[in-house]
Design a protein around this motif. Structure first.
Motif, short mmCIF file in Angstrom:
data_model
loop_
_atom_site.label_atom_id
_atom_site.label_comp_id
_atom_site.label_asym_id
_atom_site.label_seq_id
_atom_site.Cartn_x
_atom_site.Cartn_y
_atom_site.Cartn_z
N ASP A 1 -19.19 20.64 -4.82
CA ASP A 1 -18.48 19.46 -5.36
C ASP A 1 -17.18 19.86 -6.06
OD1 ASP A 1 -18.16 16.74 -5.75
OD2 ASP A 1 -19.23 16.72 -7.65
N ASP A 2 -16.41 20.73 -5.39
CA ASP A 2 -15.17 21.20 -6.00
C ASP A 2 -13.92 20.66 -5.32
OD1 ASP A 2 -15.42 22.51 -3.62
OD2 ASP A 2 -15.25 24.54 -4.44
N GLY A 3 -14.13 19.67 -4.43
CA GLY A 3 -12.98 19.07 -3.75
C GLY A 3 -12.57 19.79 -2.49
N ASN A 4 -13.13 20.96 -2.22
CA ASN A 4 -12.82 21.71 -1.01
C ASN A 4 -13.90 21.46 0.05
OD1 ASN A 4 -10.45 23.06 -1.93
ND2 ASN A 4 -11.76 24.41 -3.16
N SER A 5 -13.55 21.64 1.30
CA SER A 5 -14.51 21.50 2.39
C SER A 5 -14.19 22.51 3.47
CB SER A 5 -14.50 20.08 2.97
OG SER A 5 -13.19 19.73 3.40
N LEU A 6 -15.22 22.93 4.19
CA LEU A 6 -15.03 23.93 5.23
C LEU A 6 -14.23 23.37 6.39
CD1 LEU A 6 -18.62 25.47 5.32
CD2 LEU A 6 -16.57 26.50 4.35
N GLY A 7 -13.27 24.14 6.86
CA GLY A 7 -12.49 23.76 8.03
C GLY A 7 -12.98 24.46 9.27
N PRO A 8 -12.37 24.19 10.42
CA PRO A 8 -12.84 24.78 11.68
C PRO A 8 -12.72 26.30 11.71
CG PRO A 8 -10.74 23.62 11.97
CD PRO A 8 -11.24 23.26 10.61
N LYS A 9 -11.72 26.86 11.03
CA LYS A 9 -11.58 28.32 11.03
C LYS A 9 -12.75 28.96 10.29
CE LYS A 9 -8.32 32.04 10.15
NZ LYS A 9 -6.94 32.40 9.71
N GLU A 10 -13.15 28.37 9.17
CA GLU A 10 -14.29 28.91 8.42
C GLU A 10 -15.59 28.79 9.21
OE1 GLU A 10 -10.96 28.26 6.07
OE2 GLU A 10 -12.13 26.59 6.91
N VAL A 11 -15.77 27.65 9.88
CA VAL A 11 -16.97 27.45 10.70
C VAL A 11 -17.00 28.47 11.85
CG1 VAL A 11 -18.19 25.85 12.22
CG2 VAL A 11 -17.17 25.02 10.10
N HIS A 12 -15.84 28.68 12.45
CA HIS A 12 -15.74 29.66 13.55
C HIS A 12 -16.11 31.06 13.06
CE1 HIS A 12 -13.13 31.64 16.91
NE2 HIS A 12 -14.42 31.62 17.22
N ASN A 13 -15.59 31.46 11.91
CA ASN A 13 -15.91 32.78 11.36
C ASN A 13 -17.40 32.90 11.05
OD1 ASN A 13 -13.27 33.69 11.51
ND2 ASN A 13 -12.76 33.04 9.43
N TYR A 14 -17.96 31.84 10.50
CA TYR A 14 -19.39 31.85 10.18
C TYR A 14 -20.23 32.02 11.44
CZ TYR A 14 -24.00 29.96 8.99
OH TYR A 14 -25.34 29.78 8.84
N LEU A 15 -19.91 31.26 12.49
CA LEU A 15 -20.69 31.34 13.73
C LEU A 15 -20.51 32.70 14.41
CD1 LEU A 15 -20.10 27.77 15.19
CD2 LEU A 15 -22.22 28.70 14.24
#
Length: 255
Positions: free
Chosen positions: A110-124
């Motif tokens: 709840d800090d105002g930030n959200s994961l973007g596609p680059k972060e999701v790609h790195n995670y996967l």
């Protein structure tokens, strides 16, 4: 003469040891996750003027038999990302569980930030490579696209963690049959209508040549405003090409 009771007890003991050996030996281990059972075929993703477009058919093949024709393989991930998957459907469902947990934990900050596609790609990428190193891979090839802060992102990751970014990507047979079309006809300023037309051309080409493809597909788009996944629909096809009507011409000895 041997005592029948002693003989019976001996046999019970031997059979018990054999059962335990079978349970503890490598041959007794479950191998169900090592091989794909119900699989989906190609996913195609492209960048266009306003965001990302992605297309996939809805077939689920049990071996070489098309068993299911309503399998959705395009899913939203968080606020900014779109995910498409080829390969084992149950492994894709497992990946979606991982992503649900990831997005939930991200929201809990709840800090105002959200994961973007680059972060999701790195995670996967890390997930797929980790499972590969355990010799228990998730049998999927994934396409990840999205838009965050005006930046378009499109990437792919294979079942062993090989990953890259590009202006257009494809999995499965799409790598061989759709990418050549995209290299010839894709351009950076594609309109939405032009992008859909290009994806439909690729999907029609795959339908003609990929035995696992079905004529029921979805196209998804994601922009800064949000994500939309189309209702399933069919492409207009033409099967009267000479090569389709008599495919064995000039092939003596073939079936």
């Amino acid at each position: 003469m041997s005592n029948p009771l002693i003989l019976y007890l001996c046999l019970r003991m031997v059979s018990g040891v054999m059962v335990m050996d079978s349970l503890l030996s490598p041959e007794g281990d479950s191998q169900r996750t090592q091989y794909p059972y119900v699989t989906g075929t190609s996913v195609i993703g492209i960048k266009y003027k306003d965001g990302i477009l992605m297309a996939a058919d809805m077939g689920g093949s049990y071996g070489s038999t098309i068993r299911y024709k309503s399998v959705e393989r395009l899913k939203q991930v968080g606020k900014h990302s779109l995910l498409g998957a080829s390969g084992e459907i149950s492994d894709f469902q497992e990946i979606l569980k991982y992503l649900d947990e990831l997005i939930l934990h991200d929201n809990m900050w709840d800090d105002g930030n959200s994961l973007g596609p680059k972060e999701v790609h790195n995670y996967l990428t890390r997930v797929m490579y980790n499972r590969r190193n355990k010799f228990d891979p998730l049998w999927n090839s994934l396409v990840i696209g999205g838009v965050k802060n005006g930046q378009k992102y499109l990437g792919s990751v294979s079942m062993i963690g090989v990953h890259f970014e590009d202006d257009h990507v494809a999995t499965g047979f799409g790598n061989h049959l759709a990418r050549p079309i995209l290299r010839e006809e894709w351009k950076e300023d594609l309109s939405f209508e032009e992008g859909v037309k290009l994806l439909e051309k690729c999907m029609r080409n795959l339908l003609y040549r990929d035995r696992s493809a079905v004529n029921k597909l979805q196209i998804a788009k994601i922009t800064e405003e949000g994500l939309t996944i189309s209702q399933p629909y069919s492409l207009k096809t033409f099967w009267n090409f000479a090569a389709f009507q008599n495919p064995t011409v000039g092939a003596e000895g073939s079936w």
